[in-house]
Design a protein around this motif. Structure first.
Motif, PDB file in Angstrom:
ATOM      1  N   GLN A 155       0.807  -1.216   0.000  1.00 57.55           N
ATOM      2  CA  GLN A 155       0.000   0.000   0.000  1.00 57.55           C
ATOM      3  C   GLN A 155       0.845   1.273   0.000  1.00 57.55           C
ATOM      4  O   GLN A 155       0.298   2.367  -0.149  1.00 57.55           O
ATOM      5  CB  GLN A 155      -0.928   0.022   1.217  1.00 57.55           C
ATOM      6  CG  GLN A 155      -1.905  -1.139   1.256  1.00 57.55           C
ATOM      7  CD  GLN A 155      -2.641  -1.234   2.572  1.00 57.55           C
ATOM      8  OE1 GLN A 155      -3.574  -0.474   2.837  1.00 57.55           O
ATOM      9  NE2 GLN A 155      -2.212  -2.162   3.420  1.00 57.55           N
ATOM     10  N   ARG A 156       2.175   1.132   0.184  1.00 59.62           N
ATOM     11  CA  ARG A 156       3.060   2.288   0.214  1.00 59.62           C
ATOM     12  C   ARG A 156       4.320   1.960  -0.585  1.00 59.62           C
ATOM     13  O   ARG A 156       4.718   0.779  -0.657  1.00 59.62           O
ATOM     14  CB  ARG A 156       3.424   2.650   1.660  1.00 59.62           C
ATOM     15  CG  ARG A 156       2.228   3.082   2.514  1.00 59.62           C
ATOM     16  CD  ARG A 156       2.600   3.164   3.989  1.00 59.62           C
ATOM     17  NE  ARG A 156       2.964   1.845   4.497  1.00 59.62           N
ATOM     18  CZ  ARG A 156       3.410   1.621   5.746  1.00 59.62           C
ATOM     19  NH1 ARG A 156       3.555   2.641   6.587  1.00 59.62           N
ATOM     20  NH2 ARG A 156       3.713   0.394   6.128  1.00 59.62           N
ATOM     21  N   PRO A 157       4.984   2.952  -1.178  1.00 63.54           N
ATOM     22  CA  PRO A 157       6.115   2.661  -2.071  1.00 63.54           C
ATOM     23  C   PRO A 157       7.233   1.840  -1.441  1.00 63.54           C
ATOM     24  O   PRO A 157       7.815   0.978  -2.106  1.00 63.54           O
ATOM     25  CB  PRO A 157       6.601   4.058  -2.464  1.00 63.54           C
ATOM     26  CG  PRO A 157       5.395   4.928  -2.365  1.00 63.54           C
ATOM     27  CD  PRO A 157       4.617   4.392  -1.189  1.00 63.54           C
ATOM     28  N   TYR A 165      -0.444  -4.180  -5.542  1.00 64.69           N
ATOM     29  CA  TYR A 165      -0.216  -2.879  -4.913  1.00 64.69           C
ATOM     30  C   TYR A 165      -1.564  -2.170  -4.877  1.00 64.69           C
ATOM     31  O   TYR A 165      -2.132  -1.847  -5.914  1.00 64.69           O
ATOM     32  CB  TYR A 165       0.798  -2.059  -5.720  1.00 64.69           C
ATOM     33  CG  TYR A 165       1.280  -0.794  -5.017  1.00 64.69           C
ATOM     34  CD1 TYR A 165       0.394   0.255  -4.750  1.00 64.69           C
ATOM     35  CD2 TYR A 165       2.606  -0.644  -4.640  1.00 64.69           C
ATOM     36  CE1 TYR A 165       0.823   1.412  -4.105  1.00 64.69           C
ATOM     37  CE2 TYR A 165       3.050   0.518  -4.011  1.00 64.69           C
ATOM     38  CZ  TYR A 165       2.158   1.532  -3.745  1.00 64.69           C
ATOM     39  OH  TYR A 165       2.577   2.676  -3.121  1.00 64.69           O
ATOM     40  N   LEU A 166      -2.082  -1.955  -3.686  1.00 65.61           N
ATOM     41  CA  LEU A 166      -3.355  -1.273  -3.511  1.00 65.61           C
ATOM     42  C   LEU A 166      -3.112   0.220  -3.350  1.00 65.61           C
ATOM     43  O   LEU A 166      -2.444   0.650  -2.405  1.00 65.61           O
ATOM     44  CB  LEU A 166      -4.090  -1.815  -2.280  1.00 65.61           C
ATOM     45  CG  LEU A 166      -5.358  -1.078  -1.896  1.00 65.61           C
ATOM     46  CD1 LEU A 166      -6.447  -1.282  -2.943  1.00 65.61           C
ATOM     47  CD2 LEU A 166      -5.849  -1.507  -0.525  1.00 65.61           C
ATOM     48  N   GLU A 167      -3.659   1.018  -4.280  1.00 62.05           N
ATOM     49  CA  GLU A 167      -3.502   2.472  -4.214  1.00 62.05           C
ATOM     50  C   GLU A 167      -4.792   3.084  -3.677  1.00 62.05           C
ATOM     51  O   GLU A 167      -5.843   3.009  -4.305  1.00 62.05           O
ATOM     52  CB  GLU A 167      -3.187   3.040  -5.596  1.00 62.05           C
ATOM     53  CG  GLU A 167      -3.032   4.543  -5.608  1.00 62.05           C
ATOM     54  CD  GLU A 167      -2.034   5.035  -4.574  1.00 62.05           C
ATOM     55  OE1 GLU A 167      -2.479   5.699  -3.599  1.00 62.05           O
ATOM     56  OE2 GLU A 167      -0.829   4.746  -4.716  1.00 62.05           O
ATOM     57  N   HIS A 168      -4.697   3.721  -2.501  1.00 62.56           N
ATOM     58  CA  HIS A 168      -5.859   4.349  -1.877  1.00 62.56           C
ATOM     59  C   HIS A 168      -6.140   5.746  -2.422  1.00 62.56           C
ATOM     60  O   HIS A 168      -7.271   6.234  -2.319  1.00 62.56           O
ATOM     61  CB  HIS A 168      -5.641   4.482  -0.364  1.00 62.56           C
ATOM     62  CG  HIS A 168      -5.596   3.184   0.365  1.00 62.56           C
ATOM     63  ND1 HIS A 168      -6.718   2.460   0.675  1.00 62.56           N
ATOM     64  CD2 HIS A 168      -4.545   2.480   0.868  1.00 62.56           C
ATOM     65  CE1 HIS A 168      -6.379   1.363   1.336  1.00 62.56           C
ATOM     66  NE2 HIS A 168      -5.058   1.355   1.464  1.00 62.56           N
ATOM     67  N   HIS A 192       2.988   6.440 -11.153  1.00 61.09           N
ATOM     68  CA  HIS A 192       2.706   5.711  -9.922  1.00 61.09           C
ATOM     69  C   HIS A 192       3.967   4.997  -9.441  1.00 61.09           C
ATOM     70  O   HIS A 192       4.779   4.552 -10.261  1.00 61.09           O
ATOM     71  CB  HIS A 192       1.582   4.695 -10.140  1.00 61.09           C
ATOM     72  CG  HIS A 192       1.055   4.149  -8.864  1.00 61.09           C
ATOM     73  ND1 HIS A 192       1.618   3.062  -8.220  1.00 61.09           N
ATOM     74  CD2 HIS A 192       0.021   4.553  -8.083  1.00 61.09           C
ATOM     75  CE1 HIS A 192       0.953   2.822  -7.105  1.00 61.09           C
ATOM     76  NE2 HIS A 192      -0.017   3.708  -6.992  1.00 61.09           N
ATOM     77  N   PRO A 193       4.156   4.885  -8.113  1.00 61.96           N
ATOM     78  CA  PRO A 193       5.335   4.170  -7.605  1.00 61.96           C
ATOM     79  C   PRO A 193       5.438   2.729  -8.103  1.00 61.96           C
ATOM     80  O   PRO A 193       6.541   2.181  -8.165  1.00 61.96           O
ATOM     81  CB  PRO A 193       5.146   4.213  -6.081  1.00 61.96           C
ATOM     82  CG  PRO A 193       4.283   5.409  -5.840  1.00 61.96           C
ATOM     83  CD  PRO A 193       3.378   5.513  -7.022  1.00 61.96           C
TER      84      PRO A 193
END
Length: 320
Positions: free
Chosen positions: A67-69, A88-91, A106-107
């Motif tokens: 969820q974070r890079p 990878y879940l992007e909020h 996106h990362p």
């Protein structure tokens, strides 16, 4: 299936862990950002298990949810091996000044063997993911029930850190809304907001409530106001709709998709949204009927069963 994920977003994770799997959440002695462990203010099932980082090398993991890079490298280091199937879940929606939102990379762009999952179609449209395959699994909400009473002729706003986040959360618009109806602002970092914004105390009060008390407090207010300019899609907006509250929101990001006709008023014209707040507060019957429409729409699109079914399909696709 054993799924490794970090406790990053409490509301989203609470819905996600209602599925049929075992959920491994890292825990560190200081319970810092990379090791929060189980939630303390949300109800999580026993299938959510805390795992110290040093035990992950000897723990079977079938799927990793990033969820974070920095979590990609962190997962490799803590697992001590090549990552199993990974999403990878992007909020969030992209939020950068350069090179500009439409061109923000996106990362997870071009990461090998990773599927990028967005929570809204708007986010998928705006992020540049490069060659990384992308999909959307829209939010799901645990139904709090039709709790709305609207007994208080006031408007509810739920936002975290509104003073720090400023224009992003529409904090500068609160005086305009407070002219339309007395406000109750709920969330972390709201203390003293009326004084900081020059709003008379009888027109704006701040509250920091436990999640268990928040829904009942929201539901006692006549209308829900969502002044946020730029966010992915506020879960508090979807929760208000589940409660049966009429909603008034800016027509930004995914809001126009989430709030259909008959569920509230959505506009970028400040006079339209402030007039809507006045009208809902003055007309409880209209507020109730609109809130019923909001609840029906939220249950149909953002209900927990649909959310879990969508995730099950995705999990099967990436782990087969």
């Amino acid at each position: 299936m054993r799924i490794l994920l970090w406790h990053v977003h409490g509301s989203w994770t609470t819905a996600f862990v209602q599925g049929p799997h075992t959920y491994l959440v890292p825990v560190t002695p200081d319970r810092g950002p990379d090791g929060l462990g189980r939630a303390r203010t949300y109800d999580w099932p026993d299938s959510v298990i805390e795992v110290p980082p040093e035990r992950l090398r000897d723990t079977d993991v079938d799927l990793v949810v990033l969820q974070r890079p920095h979590e990609y490298a962190l997962a490799e280091r803590w697992l001590g091996r090549r990552l199993p199937p990974t999403v990878y879940l992007e909020h969030n929606a992209p939020h950068g000044c350069s090179p500009g939102v439409p061109d923000t990379r996106h990362p997870a762009a071009d990461l090998p063997d990773v599927t990028l999952v967005h929570v809204t179609h708007f986010n998928r449209l705006m992020w540049d993911a490069g060659s990384t395959p992308t999909t959307v699994v829209e939010h799901g909400i645990i139904d709090p029930g039709p709790l709305w009473t609207g007994e208080l002729e006031r408007a509810a706003v739920v936002v975290n850190e509104p003073l720090r986040r400023g224009r992003t959360t529409g904090t500068d618009l609160l005086p305009r809304f407070a002219d339309a109806a007395p406000l109750d602002v709920f969330g972390m970092g709201t203390h003293g907001i009326a004084d900081r914004l020059g709003i008379p105390p009888d027109r704006c009060q701040d509250h920091e409530l436990d999640q268990r008390d928040l829904h009942h407090a929201m539901a006692a207010r006549r209308v829900y106001v969502h002044p946020v300019r730029w966010t992915s899609l506020g879960l508090s907006l979807l929760e208000a709709m589940h409660l049966g509250m009429p909603v008034v929101a800016l027509a930004t990001t995914e809001v126009t998709e989430a709030v259909p006709e008959g569920a509230g008023v959505v506009s970028n014209r400040i006079d339209v949204v402030t007039d809507a707040v006045r009208n809902f507060v003055a007309n409880p019957v209209h507020a109730r009927l609109t809130g019923e429409g909001a609840r029906a729409a939220a249950l149909a699109r953002y209900g927990l069963p649909r959310f879990l079914d969508d995730w099950e399909r995705l999990i099967k696709e990436v782990t087969r």
